[in-house]
Design an enzyme around this catalytic site. Structure first.
Site, PDB file in Angstrom:
ATOM      1  N   ASP A  51      -8.184  -5.503  -0.102  1.00  9.79           N
ATOM      2  CA  ASP A  51      -8.392  -6.229  -1.163  1.00  9.79           C
ATOM      3  C   ASP A  51      -8.258  -7.549  -1.187  1.00  9.79           C
ATOM      4  OD1 ASP A  51      -9.701  -4.016  -2.186  1.00  9.79           O
ATOM      5  OD2 ASP A  51      -7.897  -3.352  -3.218  1.00  9.79           O
TER       6      ASP A  51
ATOM      7  N   HIS B 281       0.709  -1.187   0.118  1.00  8.75           N
ATOM      8  CA  HIS B 281       0.118  -0.017  -0.005  1.00  8.75           C
ATOM      9  C   HIS B 281       0.929   1.236  -0.062  1.00  8.75           C
ATOM     10  CE1 HIS B 281      -3.182   2.872   1.010  1.00  8.75           C
ATOM     11  NE2 HIS B 281      -4.032   1.948   0.643  1.00  8.75           N
TER      12      HIS B 281
END
Ligand code: CMC
Length: 436
Positions: free
Chosen positions: A371, A313
């Site tokens: 996700d 991320h």
């Protein structure tokens, strides 16, 4: 913005005069150096592709501490919201700054429920798409097209228009996503049913048919509602910045949100949950758990473009707090559906374990993001992989609108207009075609 007592001084090695730059303090998080007068005073721009060090706005909505793995909506930790509130309470919070009391919640739910249907003409527009069109292609079109149907809420400078557009977008996204799905499988559209909760209604529009109604399963509804809460806003990410930039020209809210949908589609952003599931299916096809070693070696190979989708991320360099919550939900859903031994889930757990122990990922602080798990949950619920990003868009719509409205209300807001470092050809003359 609160000015800091500290000032920054920018000096140049060629003897040009130095410049003092004000610093502002946030309530939490890094201070910012105000460079607005930089170009006027020095004739120079700053250079920051990907905005790694640039705050593009000031905001009161969402705060992320990437090192601590903390996510706050209006000051409330995501863990508390995901455990104690539902999605529409979270929407109210993001839009208005405070959680609703019981009366405010009832009013808000009623307002949203009143707008769940879409103009009947929308289905004729939808029917123009190929049935195998990607749902995000369809959603980009449908959301943009709302501006053609709701002329009474397209003036971004009118607070009432903005408010109605916000409610309409939140209310109609589930209807549009479900319509896009039903169209792709050739089933009749299911109209919204307003005595159901927001999330029950969405699941019914997805899974009911005129011949069989949808039986509400509380565990699955709660899981979907949590997916919505966890995806509702995420500070100045790519799609939110796109919505702000698009809206900064004064375009209507539906068009600005359609730009956000388009941006979200990319595999490095909202498309990652689809990409993560596709990756798992690909490893499964090649031999499953036994092939993980080979796959990880490919990910680590400098000459390969393969990434471990659902890992890493831009901001969370510790752990994505949403991933922790989604992991919990993932186990709940798989238990409820008796899918603990599902080969794809087992593969995901094995991949997670190996990556969490492998020095390549550990040293780069690459952890599973939301996700990685949300894809597994959605697949278990029966949502086709292609629709994952559209569901992310449904959930993020409230964040986009809250951020858009915040920008319009900010007296310092201007049309967004980045500058560039030009490194192309200098001025030259066009030669006649025979001499080129
Ligand atoms: N798999 C393998 N290597 C990776 C990955 C990954 N998923 N992510 C980053 N790296 C490596 C990258 O190659 C680089 O290595 P090196 O230093 O040797 O060159 C290092 O880690 C730093 O990566 P970066 O590209 O500088 O990191 P970034 O902050 O620019 O990228 C990211 C963040 C999310 C785009 C990236 O991690 C990625 O592509 N992940 C996979 C896609 C994904 O899951 N995205 C969903 C994000 S969460 C949803 C949302 O909030 O939108």
């Amino acid at each position: 913005m609160t000015p800091s007592d500290v000032k920054a001084t920018l000096s140049f090695s060629d003897g040009s005069p130095s410049m003092e730059l004000p610093i502002y303090k946030g309530s939490v998080g890094p201070d910012v150096i105000d460079i607005r007068k930089l170009y006027g005073q020095t004739g120079k721009f700053t250079y920051d592709p990907g905005f790694l060090s640039t705050a593009s706005c000031n905001s009161t909505i969402t705060y992320i501490d990437g090192d601590k793995g903390e996510l706050l909506y209006r000051g409330y930790p995501i863990e508390q919201l995901a455990t104690n509130c539902d999605f529409l309470e979270t929407c109210y919070l993001l839009l208005n700054g405070e959680l609703p009391d019981a009366t405010q919640k009832t009013d808000f739910v009623n307002r949203v429920s009143n707008h769940t249907m879409v103009n009947e003409q929308m289905q004729f527009f939808l029917r123009g798409f190929r049935r195998d069109a990607h749902p995000m292609a369809v959603m980009t079109g449908l959301v943009g097209a709302l501006s053609a149907f709701y002329h009474d809420s397209t003036d971004i400078n009118n607070p009432e228009h903005r408010q109605v557009a916000a409610i309409r977008l939140i209310a109609k996204m589930p209807t549009l996503v479900a319509m896009a799905y039903k169209y792709s499988i050739g089933q009749p559209f299911i109209y919204p049913k307003n005595d159901l909760s927001y999330t029950e209604n969405f699941m019914r529009m997805m899974f009911a048919t005129p011949c069989a109604d949808y039986k509400v399963n509380d565990v699955l509804v709660r899981a979907m509602d949590r997916i919505f809460i966890l995806h509702a806003d995420h500070e100045q990410n790519a799609s939110t910045s796109t919505v702000r930039l698009c809206g900064s020209s004064g375009t209507n809210p539906f068009a600005a949100i359609a730009a956000g949908v388009a941006c979200l589609w990319g595999p490095a952003h909202g498309g990652a949950n689809e990409a993560a599931l596709n990756m798992l299916e690909e490893i499964q096809r090649k031999g499953g758990v036994e092939k993980i070693g080979e796959f990880i070696a490919e990910v680590k190979d400098k000459n390969s473009a393969t990434k471990l989708m659902g890992f890493g991320h831009r901001v969370y360099k510790n752990y994505d707090p949403r991933a922790k919550l989604m992991r919990e939900t993932c186990h709940e859903v798989l238990n409820e559906l008796g899918l603990q031994n599902d080969p794809l889930f087992k593969l995901a757990m094995a991949l997670e374990k190996i990556a969490l122990e492998d020095d390549y990922f550990v040293s780069r602080k690459l952890y599973p993001n939301v996700d990685f798990y949300s894809g597994i949950v959605q697949r278990a619920i029966g949502i086709p992989v292609q629709l994952f990003t559209a569901i992310f868009a449904l959930a993020r719509t409230v964040g986009w609108i809250a951020q858009l409205n915040e920008m319009i209300g900010d007296p310092e807001y201007k049309i967004g207009r980045p500058r560039q470092l030009f490194v192309g050809a200098e001025k030259r003359d066009v030669k006649p075609i025979g001499q080129r």
